[in-house]
Each structure stands twice: as structure tokens, then as C-alpha cells.
Scaffold this motif. Structure first.
Motif, PDB file in Angstrom:
ATOM      1  N   PRO A 362     -19.323 -57.166  17.964  1.00  0.00           N
ATOM      2  CA  PRO A 362     -20.396 -56.195  18.201  1.00  0.00           C
ATOM      3  C   PRO A 362     -21.574 -56.466  17.279  1.00  0.00           C
ATOM      4  O   PRO A 362     -21.435 -57.094  16.226  1.00  0.00           O
ATOM      5  CB  PRO A 362     -19.728 -54.853  17.875  1.00  0.00           C
ATOM      6  CG  PRO A 362     -18.258 -55.121  17.843  1.00  0.00           C
ATOM      7  CD  PRO A 362     -18.109 -56.542  17.441  1.00  0.00           C
ATOM      8  N   VAL A 363     -22.737 -55.992  17.674  1.00  0.00           N
ATOM      9  CA  VAL A 363     -23.966 -56.279  16.940  1.00  0.00           C
ATOM     10  C   VAL A 363     -24.619 -54.980  16.488  1.00  0.00           C
ATOM     11  O   VAL A 363     -24.867 -54.081  17.303  1.00  0.00           O
ATOM     12  CB  VAL A 363     -24.954 -57.079  17.807  1.00  0.00           C
ATOM     13  CG1 VAL A 363     -26.271 -57.309  17.062  1.00  0.00           C
ATOM     14  CG2 VAL A 363     -24.337 -58.419  18.204  1.00  0.00           C
ATOM     15  N   VAL A 364     -24.903 -54.886  15.191  1.00  0.00           N
ATOM     16  CA  VAL A 364     -25.656 -53.763  14.626  1.00  0.00           C
ATOM     17  C   VAL A 364     -27.134 -54.129  14.685  1.00  0.00           C
ATOM     18  O   VAL A 364     -27.589 -55.044  13.993  1.00  0.00           O
ATOM     19  CB  VAL A 364     -25.230 -53.482  13.173  1.00  0.00           C
ATOM     20  CG1 VAL A 364     -26.080 -52.354  12.585  1.00  0.00           C
ATOM     21  CG2 VAL A 364     -23.754 -53.126  13.096  1.00  0.00           C
ATOM     22  N   ARG A 365     -27.875 -53.412  15.520  1.00  0.00           N
ATOM     23  CA  ARG A 365     -29.296 -53.709  15.693  1.00  0.00           C
ATOM     24  C   ARG A 365     -30.086 -53.283  14.450  1.00  0.00           C
ATOM     25  O   ARG A 365     -29.838 -52.239  13.865  1.00  0.00           O
ATOM     26  CB  ARG A 365     -29.846 -52.968  16.916  1.00  0.00           C
ATOM     27  CG  ARG A 365     -29.141 -53.309  18.208  1.00  0.00           C
ATOM     28  CD  ARG A 365     -29.512 -54.689  18.688  1.00  0.00           C
ATOM     29  NE  ARG A 365     -28.626 -55.116  19.768  1.00  0.00           N
ATOM     30  CZ  ARG A 365     -28.676 -56.293  20.344  1.00  0.00           C
ATOM     31  NH1 ARG A 365     -29.574 -57.172  19.953  1.00  0.00           N
ATOM     32  NH2 ARG A 365     -27.828 -56.614  21.298  1.00  0.00           N
ATOM     33  N   ASP A 366     -31.051 -54.117  14.095  1.00  0.00           N
ATOM     34  CA  ASP A 366     -31.978 -53.819  12.989  1.00  0.00           C
ATOM     35  C   ASP A 366     -31.224 -53.414  11.728  1.00  0.00           C
ATOM     36  O   ASP A 366     -31.542 -52.410  11.077  1.00  0.00           O
ATOM     37  CB  ASP A 366     -32.960 -52.718  13.394  1.00  0.00           C
ATOM     38  CG  ASP A 366     -33.825 -53.135  14.583  1.00  0.00           C
ATOM     39  OD1 ASP A 366     -34.322 -54.275  14.576  1.00  0.00           O
ATOM     40  OD2 ASP A 366     -33.991 -52.327  15.506  1.00  0.00           O
ATOM     41  N   ARG A 381     -18.884 -46.557  14.848  1.00  0.00           N
ATOM     42  CA  ARG A 381     -19.091 -46.313  16.285  1.00  0.00           C
ATOM     43  C   ARG A 381     -18.763 -47.555  17.103  1.00  0.00           C
ATOM     44  O   ARG A 381     -18.050 -47.476  18.115  1.00  0.00           O
ATOM     45  CB  ARG A 381     -20.540 -45.889  16.534  1.00  0.00           C
ATOM     46  CG  ARG A 381     -20.823 -45.533  18.000  1.00  0.00           C
ATOM     47  CD  ARG A 381     -22.301 -45.317  18.235  1.00  0.00           C
ATOM     48  NE  ARG A 381     -23.049 -46.572  18.200  1.00  0.00           N
ATOM     49  CZ  ARG A 381     -23.148 -47.399  19.229  1.00  0.00           C
ATOM     50  NH1 ARG A 381     -22.518 -47.137  20.365  1.00  0.00           N
ATOM     51  NH2 ARG A 381     -23.868 -48.506  19.136  1.00  0.00           N
ATOM     52  N   LEU A 382     -19.273 -48.699  16.675  1.00  0.00           N
ATOM     53  CA  LEU A 382     -19.049 -49.927  17.436  1.00  0.00           C
ATOM     54  C   LEU A 382     -17.592 -50.371  17.377  1.00  0.00           C
ATOM     55  O   LEU A 382     -17.050 -50.892  18.361  1.00  0.00           O
ATOM     56  CB  LEU A 382     -19.955 -51.034  16.900  1.00  0.00           C
ATOM     57  CG  LEU A 382     -21.457 -50.856  17.163  1.00  0.00           C
ATOM     58  CD1 LEU A 382     -22.266 -51.905  16.410  1.00  0.00           C
ATOM     59  CD2 LEU A 382     -21.758 -50.918  18.655  1.00  0.00           C
ATOM     60  N   LEU A 391     -17.546 -51.339  24.899  1.00  0.00           N
ATOM     61  CA  LEU A 391     -18.801 -51.942  24.460  1.00  0.00           C
ATOM     62  C   LEU A 391     -19.598 -52.441  25.658  1.00  0.00           C
ATOM     63  O   LEU A 391     -19.039 -53.011  26.593  1.00  0.00           O
ATOM     64  CB  LEU A 391     -18.534 -53.099  23.505  1.00  0.00           C
ATOM     65  CG  LEU A 391     -18.022 -52.735  22.106  1.00  0.00           C
ATOM     66  CD1 LEU A 391     -17.601 -53.989  21.364  1.00  0.00           C
ATOM     67  CD2 LEU A 391     -19.087 -51.992  21.320  1.00  0.00           C
ATOM     68  N   THR A 392     -20.890 -52.225  25.633  1.00  0.00           N
ATOM     69  CA  THR A 392     -21.746 -52.719  26.707  1.00  0.00           C
ATOM     70  C   THR A 392     -22.129 -54.165  26.418  1.00  0.00           C
ATOM     71  O   THR A 392     -22.057 -54.625  25.265  1.00  0.00           O
ATOM     72  CB  THR A 392     -23.023 -51.876  26.812  1.00  0.00           C
ATOM     73  OG1 THR A 392     -23.803 -52.054  25.612  1.00  0.00           O
ATOM     74  CG2 THR A 392     -22.688 -50.394  26.964  1.00  0.00           C
ATOM     75  N   PRO A 393     -22.560 -54.924  27.430  1.00  0.00           N
ATOM     76  CA  PRO A 393     -23.013 -56.295  27.166  1.00  0.00           C
ATOM     77  C   PRO A 393     -24.119 -56.358  26.122  1.00  0.00           C
ATOM     78  O   PRO A 393     -24.173 -57.277  25.316  1.00  0.00           O
ATOM     79  CB  PRO A 393     -23.497 -56.761  28.546  1.00  0.00           C
ATOM     80  CG  PRO A 393     -22.670 -55.979  29.509  1.00  0.00           C
ATOM     81  CD  PRO A 393     -22.485 -54.628  28.881  1.00  0.00           C
ATOM     82  N   GLY A 394     -24.996 -55.360  26.107  1.00  0.00           N
ATOM     83  CA  GLY A 394     -26.077 -55.350  25.134  1.00  0.00           C
ATOM     84  C   GLY A 394     -25.595 -55.177  23.712  1.00  0.00           C
ATOM     85  O   GLY A 394     -26.260 -55.616  22.767  1.00  0.00           O
ATOM     86  N   GLU A 395     -24.446 -54.524  23.529  1.00  0.00           N
ATOM     87  CA  GLU A 395     -23.892 -54.323  22.190  1.00  0.00           C
ATOM     88  C   GLU A 395     -23.093 -55.523  21.705  1.00  0.00           C
ATOM     89  O   GLU A 395     -22.637 -55.548  20.568  1.00  0.00           O
ATOM     90  CB  GLU A 395     -23.006 -53.071  22.169  1.00  0.00           C
ATOM     91  CG  GLU A 395     -23.780 -51.777  22.344  1.00  0.00           C
ATOM     92  CD  GLU A 395     -22.886 -50.574  22.561  1.00  0.00           C
ATOM     93  OE1 GLU A 395     -23.295 -49.456  22.186  1.00  0.00           O
ATOM     94  OE2 GLU A 395     -21.777 -50.747  23.129  1.00  0.00           O
TER      95      GLU A 395
END
Length: 485
Positions: A362-366, A381-382, A391-395
Motif C-alpha cells: 500500500p502507498v501513503v500519499r504525500d 487504515r491501509l 485496497l483499491t488499485p489507486g492505494e
């Protein structure tokens, strides 16, 4: 009261789920034929190579057909359901499935294609207006599948649809197969074409089960299995005619026989990405032991203040983002076509998470703009979404640097594979008491091994070593981090 004939049957196809995904596997149907669905109500749960996704239908009405059984892999653009738009009021007078499925007959709309063109004055049913990734909902897609008699495949095998794998079969209705196309054989991916070529299989003699006759990997694999079974039966007949005596024991299984596990879904996506990383990235690894005693004390003090608890991985993430601001070469990617290194402005921090479905990142944005408290909440959360398969593809995409805390597995060190197309990954081993020279004396301290695997194209060893040394200094003396904030 409106009747079924007053509405129109709308076909909803598997939408483009983004990030280059071309197919998805049906995990669980959320509706039955005859159910009344609202606009944007999820109708099916699918698994892609990225995540589990609930797919909402942009039309409201009565479900008149479903396409594909649970476990079936469908390409993007294949039909999922047909919905009788405008039949919701009719359904209010009684269960909709009693009009078709209740007496064993096929649903009225399932086997008949809609009229080619509606009258000009007839208003078009409207969707929700919400646009799924790559899929508009304001207008109905045209149907192109027509019913024609089945024909056998090149294998001559009988059974499932005369040797054809049916990936889209309406419940209780007829099977719609695509008309043959002129020109090159339509294949879902070059990998499928290569698989057929490796086994001398003529794709022109297959009938694809995808939309418009598209040949899927499942079609090729089924044809190969059928051909192998046919060859085995032929060999058995020849052996019985002039070879081994009747009743002779079968030959022992080859020592190389074993269980085959398909590389698909999350496992397949991970395999493809790791293989690509090894092929394309000239990676190198450096590592260092660090005394994490003061970092652990700082965390204990922060959590004793009565505010939200701060996780260790959040503190490590703050150290990573601070280090990347000093060594931006490692927050980059390589554009091989342009032969350029692209240094990225923000830090989208990936972190490795082990789940029942395999390893995901998973990716933590910013992450560079978040404090320790915000990072702790986002990691939690992730992680929960990853374990639940939500998880969504965007995450799961768009990361610029990865933090891999493999210490949770009880190991000290590792040389991880870079998460392509990123340029580096920081690995953190377990933190354990060890003998350590502290202030000139031998003492028991909390020691951790840190490793940095980096793309040697973006920087040399001096930059990588400087990054890792800065991280280690922050772990040993958290005050170093405060001076850079």
C-alpha cells in the motif's frame, strides 16, 4: 404500474479498473437474477491483480441475466449483467424472479438482443452519471454479441461447449458467441499468443470465449489440456493393442511431478513486478547496524503523553522522508526511453504488508507532508484494508519509495528487490538487545540492522551511503531529525 416491456434491457460490462488491468476474476456475486438493484449498487465482487473490488452497476432496475460463474476470469469489456431498466415498479408488485426464474424458464431479456436502434423519439435510460475508471455511465454500450451454432475446436475434444471455455454465460439463458473476425486472430495479450506458439497450437482453429471472439488464456490452456488428454488416450490404445499386457501396472509418476499453483491474481502481479525489477534495475545494497535504544525511548515518551499512540513504522517513515529531502536522487525513477532520471517532487511512501492473499505494498500519499500522528493513522487504515482485501488499485500504485519492515518476521537482515519503477527501498530488521559499545563501555543496547537497496543508475555508492548513514544517525539520536524539520 409499469411493465417489463415499457423499459429497456441494458447490458453492463466489466469496466476498465485502471492501472493497466485487463482482466478480473469473479469472486462473489452480490445479486441474483430477478433482484431489483438501485443505481450504483454493487453487483459483483471481483479480484484483479491489484486488489478485491466491488463493482457498482450504473443502472437501476431488475437483473435479467448474469454472465460468468464465480471463479471465472473475464476481460475488461465482457458483459457482467443485463438490467431491465424501468422494471423496478413492476417488481414492486411481487418478486421479479417469479416472472422468469421461478418456473425454470429463461429470463425474458436474457437470450434476446435488444433492437439495433431505438426510435429517435425514445429517451435513453440514464446512468448514475458517476464514471468508473475508464467507463462512462451516461449511455448504454452497444451489444455486439450474436447467437450462432457452436463449432468444435481444433482439438476435437468433446465436453464443455465442444472444447470451448465459456466465460460469459447468462444464468438460465442462451450462450452468445461472437461472429468470427477477419484479419489477425484477436488475442487478449501477447503472452497468450506466445503460449500457443510454444505448443504449436493454431489460434485460428480456436473459438474465443471473450467478447467478440477474443481468445483468452483460459481458452488456450483448455485446448492444450484437451489435446494432452486426447494424446494420452491414443497412447493407451496403442499400448493395449501391441504393447503392455492388459492389467499391467501403470508406470510410476515422474519424480518431478507435483502440485501446480497458477501465478495469477496478486501472486501473479507480484511475480511479474519482481521479475521486471530484476531484469531492468542494476541494484546494489548497503547496510549498517544502528543503536535504536534512544529511538525506542523517544517513542515510549511520546506515547506516555496521553495523545494518540505513535507507531514505530510511523517514526521510521518520518526519518525516511527527511532523508529523501537531503538525498532526492533516491526519490526518483528512470525513464528508459528518454534515458532520463526523473526526480519526483513528493514522497508517496509504500510499505510492505503481508496478507493472506500475499505480499502487497500500500502507498501513503504525500508522506512528506504528514506528521507522526497522521502517518500512524494512515498506516493503520491501509494495513486493515490490505488484510481485508479492500485496497483499491489507486492505494496500491504510484509509490516513489518503499519502506520494508521485515523485522516483524523475526529476521535481522535482507536484500530486498526494488519495487519497480522506484529507485530504492529501505529495509528494517528486528530490534533486539545486543552487546554494544556505548560511550566507551560495553552495554546491552537495542540494535537494528538497516539496509538500502538502490538503483545504481540514479546515484553512486557515496549518495546511497550518505542516505543510509543519515537514517542510522536519526535512529541512534532522534534529535538529529528535529534539527532538519
Amino acid at each position: 404500474m409499469a411493465h417489463a416491456s415499457d423499459g429497456r434491457s441494458m447490458e453492463f460490462k466489466l469496466p476498465d479498473l485502471g492501472e493497466g488491468l485487463t482482466e478480473a476474476e469473479i469472486v462473489r456475486w452480490l445479486v441474483e437474477v430477478g433482484d431489483v438493484v438501485a443505481v450504483d449498487q454493487p453487483v459483483v465482487e471481483v479480484e484483479t491483480a491489484k486488489a478485491m473490488v466491488e463493482v457498482p452497476c450504473p443502472y437501476g432496475g431488475v437483473v435479467t441475466a448474469r454472465f460468468g460463474e464465480e471463479g471465472t476470469e473475464l476481460p475488461v469489456g465482457a458483459p457482467l449483467v443485463t438490467v431491465g431498466v424501468g422494471e423496478g415498479e413492476a417488481a414492486a408488485g411481487g418478486p421479479a424472479r417469479e416472472r422468469g426464474a421461478g418456473d425454470g424458464a429463461a429470463p425474458a431479456q436474457a437470450a434476446e438482443p435488444p433492437a439495433a436502434e431505438p426510435p429517435a423519439a425514445e429517451p435513453k435510460p440514464e446512468g448514475s452519471g458517476n464514471v468508473l475508471v475508464g467507463y462512462g455511465t451516461s449511455e448504454a454500450p452497444a451489444r455486439r454479441r450474436r447467437v450462432r451454432p457452436d463449432r468444435p475446436t481444433a482439438t476435437g475434444a468433446s465436453g464443455r461447449a465442444n472444447g470451448r471455455v465459456r466465460a460469459a454465460e447468462p444464468v438460465g439463458g442462451a450462450v452468445g458467441t461472437a461472429e468470427p473476425l477477419d484479419g489477425p486472430v484477436p488475442v487478449i495479450s501477447p503472452l497468450v499468443r506466445r503460449l500457443a506458439r510454444q505448443h504449436d497450437l493454431d489460434l485460428r482453429e480456436l473459438t474465443g470465449s471473450g467478447p467478440d471472439g477474443l481468445i483468452l488464456r483460459a481458452d488456450v490452456e483448455y485446448a492444450l489440456r484437451a489435446a494432452a488428454a486426447q494424446g494420452g488416450r491414443t497412447a493407451d490404445r496403442e499400448a493395449g493393442a501391441g504393447g503392455a499386457p492388459a492389467g499391467a501396472a501403470a508406470p510410476a509418476a515422474s519424480p518431478s511431478d507435483g502440485t501446480r499453483v497458477p501465478l495469477k491474481g496478486v501472486r501473479g502481479a507480484v511475480a511479474d513486478k519482481l521479475s521486471r525489477s530484476r531484469r531492468e534495475i542494476p541494484d546494489a545494497t548497503c547496510w549498517v547496524d544502528a543503536d535504536a535504544t534512544e529511538l525506542m525511548r523517544a517513542r515510549t515518551a511520546m506515547n506516555a503523553s496521553g495523545g494518540p499512540k505513535i507507531s514505530l513504522v510511523a517514526l521510521l517513515a518520518r526519518i525516511c522522508t527527511a532523508a529523501l529531502s537531503r538525498f532526492p536522487e533516491l526519490n526518483s525513477t528512470v525513464d528508459t526511453e528518454a534515458r532520463e532520471i526523473v526526480r519526483l517532487d513528493g514522497v508517496h511512501l509504500g510499505f510492505a504488508a503481508q496478507t493472506d492473499r500475499g505480499l502487497v505494498v500500500p502507498v501513503v500519499r504525500d508522506a512528506h507532508a504528514r506528521d507522526a500522528e497522521s502517518l500512524t493513522a494512515e498506516f493503520a487504515r491501509l494495513t486493515e484494508a490490505a488484510r481485508a482485501g479492500r485496497l483499491t488499485p489507486g492505494e496500491l500504485t504510484g509509490g516513489t519509495f518503499t519502506l520494508n519492515n521485515y523485522g516483524v518476521f523475526g529476521v535481522d537482515g535482507s536484500t530486498p528487490i526494488i519495487n519497480h519503477p522506484e529507485a530504492a527501498m529501505l529495509g528494517v530488521g528486528r530490534i533486539v538487545p545486543k552487546p554494544w559499545v556505548h560511550e566507551g563501555e560495553l552495554a546491552v543496547r537495542q540494535v537494528v540492522q538497516l539496509s538500502l537497496t538502490f538503483d545504481h543508475r540514479v546515484c553512486d555508492g557515496g549518495t546511497a551511503g550518505g542516505f543510509l548513514r543519515y537514517v542510522a544517525d536519526c535512529v541512534e539520536q532522534p534529535a538529529v531529525l528535529l534539527r532538519t524539520l
